[in-house]
Write an enzyme that holds these catalytic residues in place. Structure first.
Site, PDB file in Angstrom:
ATOM      1  N   LEU A  16      35.431 -43.827  14.093  1.00 23.67           N
ATOM      2  CA  LEU A  16      35.371 -42.692  14.021  1.00 23.67           C
ATOM      3  C   LEU A  16      36.201 -42.183  13.269  1.00 23.67           C
ATOM      4  O   LEU A  16      35.394 -41.131  12.486  1.00 23.67           O
ATOM      5  CB  LEU A  16      36.123 -41.776  15.670  1.00 23.67           C
ATOM      6  CG  LEU A  16      35.044 -41.452  17.016  1.00 23.67           C
ATOM      7  CD1 LEU A  16      34.065 -41.032  15.864  1.00 23.67           C
ATOM      8  CD2 LEU A  16      35.015 -43.197  16.655  1.00 23.67           C
ATOM      9  N   ASP A  17      37.674 -42.616  12.991  1.00 26.31           N
ATOM     10  CA  ASP A  17      38.562 -41.688  11.606  1.00 26.31           C
ATOM     11  C   ASP A  17      37.613 -42.378  10.647  1.00 26.31           C
ATOM     12  O   ASP A  17      37.409 -41.120   9.395  1.00 26.31           O
ATOM     13  CB  ASP A  17      39.923 -42.711  11.573  1.00 26.31           C
ATOM     14  CG  ASP A  17      40.720 -41.438  11.228  1.00 26.31           C
ATOM     15  OD1 ASP A  17      40.800 -40.169  11.034  1.00 26.31           O
ATOM     16  OD2 ASP A  17      41.320 -41.845  11.369  1.00 26.31           O
ATOM     17  N   ASP A  18      36.667 -43.477  10.130  1.00 26.26           N
ATOM     18  CA  ASP A  18      36.181 -43.849   8.117  1.00 26.26           C
ATOM     19  C   ASP A  18      34.946 -42.861   8.146  1.00 26.26           C
ATOM     20  O   ASP A  18      35.450 -42.423   8.009  1.00 26.26           O
ATOM     21  CB  ASP A  18      36.235 -45.105   8.515  1.00 26.26           C
ATOM     22  CG  ASP A  18      37.519 -45.829   7.914  1.00 26.26           C
ATOM     23  OD1 ASP A  18      37.771 -46.335   6.696  1.00 26.26           O
ATOM     24  OD2 ASP A  18      37.961 -46.131   8.994  1.00 26.26           O
ATOM     25  N   ARG A  66      40.415 -35.312  12.408  1.00 31.26           N
ATOM     26  CA  ARG A  66      39.798 -35.574  11.588  1.00 31.26           C
ATOM     27  C   ARG A  66      37.939 -35.216  11.880  1.00 31.26           C
ATOM     28  O   ARG A  66      37.001 -34.404  10.765  1.00 31.26           O
ATOM     29  CB  ARG A  66      40.100 -36.926  10.893  1.00 31.26           C
ATOM     30  CG  ARG A  66      39.245 -37.461  10.003  1.00 31.26           C
ATOM     31  CD  ARG A  66      40.792 -37.379   8.795  1.00 31.26           C
ATOM     32  NE  ARG A  66      41.692 -38.447   9.379  1.00 31.26           N
ATOM     33  CZ  ARG A  66      42.823 -38.114   9.484  1.00 31.26           C
ATOM     34  NH1 ARG A  66      43.233 -37.070   9.600  1.00 31.26           N
ATOM     35  NH2 ARG A  66      43.566 -38.971   9.770  1.00 31.26           N
TER      36      ARG A  66
END
Length: 645
Positions: A378-380, A456
C-alpha cells in the site's frame, strides 16, 4: 522573521541545481533509480553460510570482500550492532563471528577474541534468537530441540484455525513455509570445511536481564505449553500427512518463486527456498532451484574492496520518491521518465495473498521491488499514484496515467482495514496473540495498520479529491488521530521513527484540508519544533523503538530526518517559522561537493527492535525535496502545500 531566510533564496537556487544534477546522474538509462539498501551483519553472514550449507565452490575473492565488510562494521563493544553505532546484538554477533571463522579468520585474532568475549558475556550463542538457533541447528551446533517446534503440517490447517499462515504477515509466510520443510527434515548443512563454533557456548547459567517484552504472559505460557506437547508428538507424526504437508509447502513456494526477483523478493525467504529445494533433492540445475539461487546472487553489492548482501532491493520506492523530489524541483523530463518506467510494473492480474481477506478486490498495486506480484504494498502504491497524479496536473501529461491511478486507488481503498487504517500488505492483519508463539520471539509476525502507511493512503485519497466527509475518509482520519501519541508525535513503523511518522501524518492532515486550527495537526507541528537540535537539524535514533520508550531522546542530526521534519512543518503551514529556515540552513551547510548528502545513520525500519535499514537513497532525494518545496512556497503566492506529500 522573513529576513532570516529571504536573502538565501538566490544562493539556495544554486544548491538546488547542484542537488538536482547529482540526482539526475544517478538515474538509470531506462529511467529508474535504485540505491543500495543496507541492513546489518546478519544478511552478508548468512550469505557466506548459505554457500557452505550448499557446499558451493569456493569464492575466495568474494569471501575476502565480505570479510572486510564484516570486520569494518564490528562495534567498539566487540560484537555487531543492528544499526550504525548501535549497541551489541547477540544474534547478529553470533552469525558474523561464525561467518568470519568460516572464511578463515583465526579465532584468536584480536577482533574474533573481542567478539567471542562479548557473546559469552551475554550468555553465549544459546541466547540468540530463533532464526539464529535454527541456523546453528542446521550446522549441528545446537540440537533441534533447542528450536521451537513448528510442524510442517501447519500448512494443512483450515483457515479458521487460530494459528494459520494466512493470519501472519507476508514476510512471515514466505520465510516460514520453506523453513517448515527444513525443520521437518532437520536438515544438516553440508559444511565441507567442517567449521563449528562450540567456543560460543557457555555452561554458565547467567541470569536473564529483566527487560520489557512484547509477550503477553498468559498467551506466552499457553504457546510454550503447546510447544512442549509438539516436541513430544513430533517423532510420531503420521508419515502420510507429513508428505502431503511438505508437498503443499513446495507448491506454495513454486507458485510464488517470482523469477529472478525471488520468493517474496526478500533474502531470508529466497535463501530458505534454495535450501528447501536442495534438501528435497533438486539438483543445482533444476529450473526452480536454479532461479531461486540466482535471485539471491542479484542482491550482492560487490565493490573494489568490500561486498555485502542486501536484504532486498527498492527500485519502485526509490523511483517514485525521486520523481516526487524532481517534480518539486521543476525537473519534468527525468521525473516523467521515471514514471513511465513505473507504469508497467503495476500488478493488474495476480490476486496475491492479500486476496485471502479481500477476494473481491481487483489487483492494482505496485511492489517495493522490481517484481513481487503476490505481494504489492500500500505504501508504494500510494506514493506512485500521488506522483502520477501530480505529473498529470503539473506537466499536463493528459490521460496517460488515468487508468493506472484509478486501479491503484481502487486497490488501496479495497484494503482499508476495519479500524480505518491500512497495513503495508494486508487488511485486518491484527491477530496479535500470534506474536506470543515461541517462534515469533522477534515480535514482528504481523502486518497491522500503522500510522505512516495509513497517512500515505489518506494523502493519496485526498490528493485525488476524495471528500473529507466520506465514510472511508472519516474512518481513516479518526484512526490517524487516535494513533497520535500523548506528546503530539506519531509512531513511524517503516521509517525512524516518530519524526517519520509525524511527517507522514502532518502531510495527510494537510492534504485532507486541515490547518493549524486542527488540534492534532498543531500538536504534531509543535512536537517537531520542540525536538529540533541546536545545530538546526533533526535526528532520531533506532533505539526509539525500545519497548520502554518514554519520549524523544536527542540524537545527531541527519539529512533525511531533517528533510522529513521540514516537509512536515511546511505541510503544517510553518514555512515562515525560524526553525524551518534553520533546518534549510543545516541542509545547505551539510551538502557535499557532489551536490548530495552523506549519511551513515540507519533511518529505515525493517522490524522494530530487530531489523533496521540504511536507505542509501534517502539523503539523496529527501533533502532536495525539502529545499525545493521551501523555495516554491517562499516564492509563490500561497504558503499552502497542495500535494499529498
Amino acid at each position: 522573521m522573513n529576513h532570516i531566510a529571504t536573502p538565501d533564496l538566490d544562493s539556495l537556487e544554486h544548491d538546488l541545481r547542484r542537488a538536482t544534477a547529482a540526482l539526475l546522474r544517478q538515474q538509470r538509462p531506462d529511467g529508474h533509480w535504485v540505491f543500495e539498501l543496507e541492513a546489518d551483519a546478519t544478511i552478508p553472514a548468512e550469505y557466506i553460510l548459505l554457500r557452505q550449507h550448499l557446499a558451493e565452490p569456493d569464492a575466495p575473492e568474494l569471501e575476502a570482500k565480505l570479510g572486510r565488510y564484516l570486520r569494518r562494521i564490528q562495534g567498539e563493544h566487540g560484537g555487531w550492532p543492528l544499526f550504525h553505532g548501535g549497541s551489541f546484538d547477540i544474534s547478529a554477533s553470533v552469525k558474523a563471528y561464525f561467518a568470519l571463522k568460516m572464511i578463515g579468520d583465526d579465532p584468536d585474532a584480536p577482533h574474533m577474541a573481542r567478539a567471542r568475549a562479548a557473546i559469552l558475556a551475554a550468555g553465549g550463542a544459546a541466547r540468540a534468537n530463533v532464526f539464529t538457533r535454527i541456523l546453528l541447528a542446521q550446522y549441528g551446533q545446537l540440537p533441534w530441540t533447542a528450536v521451537p517446534t513448528t510442524p510442517v503440517e501447519l500448512i494443512l490447517l483450515p483457515r479458521w484455525f487460530p494459528v494459520h499462515l494466512s493470519r501472519m504477515s507476508y514476510w512471515a509466510r514466505t520465510v516460514i513455509v520453506p523453513l517448515l520443510v527444513l525443520q521437518a527434515m532437520q536438515v544438516r548443512a553440508r559444511n565441507p570445511r567442517g567449521i563449528g563454533v562450540p567456543e560460543l557456548f557457555t555452561d554458565a547459567r547467567l541470569p536473564r536481564k529483566k527487560v520489557k517484552t512484547h509477550h503477553h504472559p498468559g498467551w506466552a505460557a499457553f504457546f510454550n505449553g503447546v510447544d512442549r506437547v509438539l516436541k513430544v508428538a513430533e517423532p510420531i507424526w503420521p508419515r502420510g500427512s507429513r508428505q502431503r504437508a511438505i508437498q503443499r509447502c513446495v507448491d506454495f513456494v513454486t507458485e510464488r518463486l517470482n523469477g529472478e526477483d525471488g520468493l517474496g523478493a526478500i533474502y531470508p525467504a529466497m535463501a530458505n527456498s534454495v535450501m528447501m529445494y536442495d534438501a528435497l533433492g533438486y539438483p543445482p540445475e533444476h529450473p526452480h532451484r536454479a532461479i531461486a539461487r540466482r535471485s539471491v546472487e542479484k542482491l550482492l553489492v560487490v565493490g573494489e574492496e568490500e561486498a555485502y548482501c542486501q536484504p532486498c532491493v527498492s527500485p519502485v520506492w526509490d523511483t517514485a520518491l525521486a520523481a516526487h523530489a524532481l517534480m518539486e524541483a521543476g525537473e519534468a523530463e527525468a521525473a516523467l521518465r521515471g514514471l513511465e518506467w513505473l507504469k508497467p510494473l503495476q500488478e493488474l492480474e495476480v490476486k496475491g495473498d492479500w486476496a485471502d481477506q479481500r477476494p473481491d478486490i481487483r489487483p492494482g498495486g505496485w511492489a517495493f521491488q522490481y517484481r513481487n506480484a503476490h505481494y504489492p504494498d500500500l505504501d508504494d502504491t500510494a506514493v506512485v499514484v500521488m506522483a502520477m497524479d501530480r505529473a498529470r496536473r503539473q506537466f499536463g501529461t493528459g490521460t496517460g496515467y488515468d487508468e493506472a491511478i484509478d486501479r491503484g486507488a481502487e486497490w488501496t481503498v479495497g484494503l482499508q482495514s476495519r479500524n480505518g487504517g491500512w497495513g503495508a500488505f494486508d487488511a485486518d492483519n491484527v491477530h496479535h496473540y500470534l506474536n506470543n508463539i515461541p517462534f515469533a520471539d522477534h515480535g514482528a509476525l504481523l502486518d497491522p495498520p500503522t500510522a505512516d502507511v495509513s497517512a500515505r493512503c489518506v494523502s493519496m485519497l485526498a490528493q485525488l479529491g476524495e471528500p473529507r466527509g466520506s465514510l472511508r475518509m472519516l474512518n481513516a482520519i479518526d484512526y490517524l488521530e487516535r494513533e497520535q501519541e500523548a506528546d503530539g508525535s506519531w509512531f513511524g513503523r517503516w521509517g525512524v521513527n516518530y519524526i517519520y511518522g509525524t511527517w507522514s501524518a502532518l502531510c495527510a492532515l494537510n492534504a485532507a484540508g486541515f490547518d493549524a486550527s486542527r488540534p492534532s495537526l498543531r500538536r504534531g507541528a509543535d512536537w517537531l519544533l520542540r525536538i529540533q537540535n541546536a545545530d538546526g537539524g533533526w535526528g532520531e535514533d533506532c533505539d526509539s523503538y525500545k519497548l520502554d520508550y518514554k519520549g524523544y531522546e536527542p540524537a545527531a542530526s541527519t539529512a533525511s530526518q531533517t528533510a522529513w521534519a521540514l516537509l512536515g512543518l511546511m505541510a503544517a503551514g510553518e514555512v515562515d517559522h525560524p526553525a524551518v529556515a534553520r533546518g534549510i540552513a543545516w541542509l545547505r551547510e551539510h551538502q557535499e561537493e557532489d551536490g548530495l548528502w552523506g549519511q551513515e545513520a540507519y533511518t529505515g525500519g525493517g522490524f522494530p527492535r530487530v531489523f533496521y535499514l540504511r536507505y542509501h537513497g534517502y539523503p539523496k532525494f529527501f533533502p532536495l525535496w525539502a529545499m525545493a518545496r521551501y523555495r516554491n512556497l517562499r516564492q509563490g503566492n500561497s504558503r499552502q502545500v497542495v500535494h499529498g506529500m
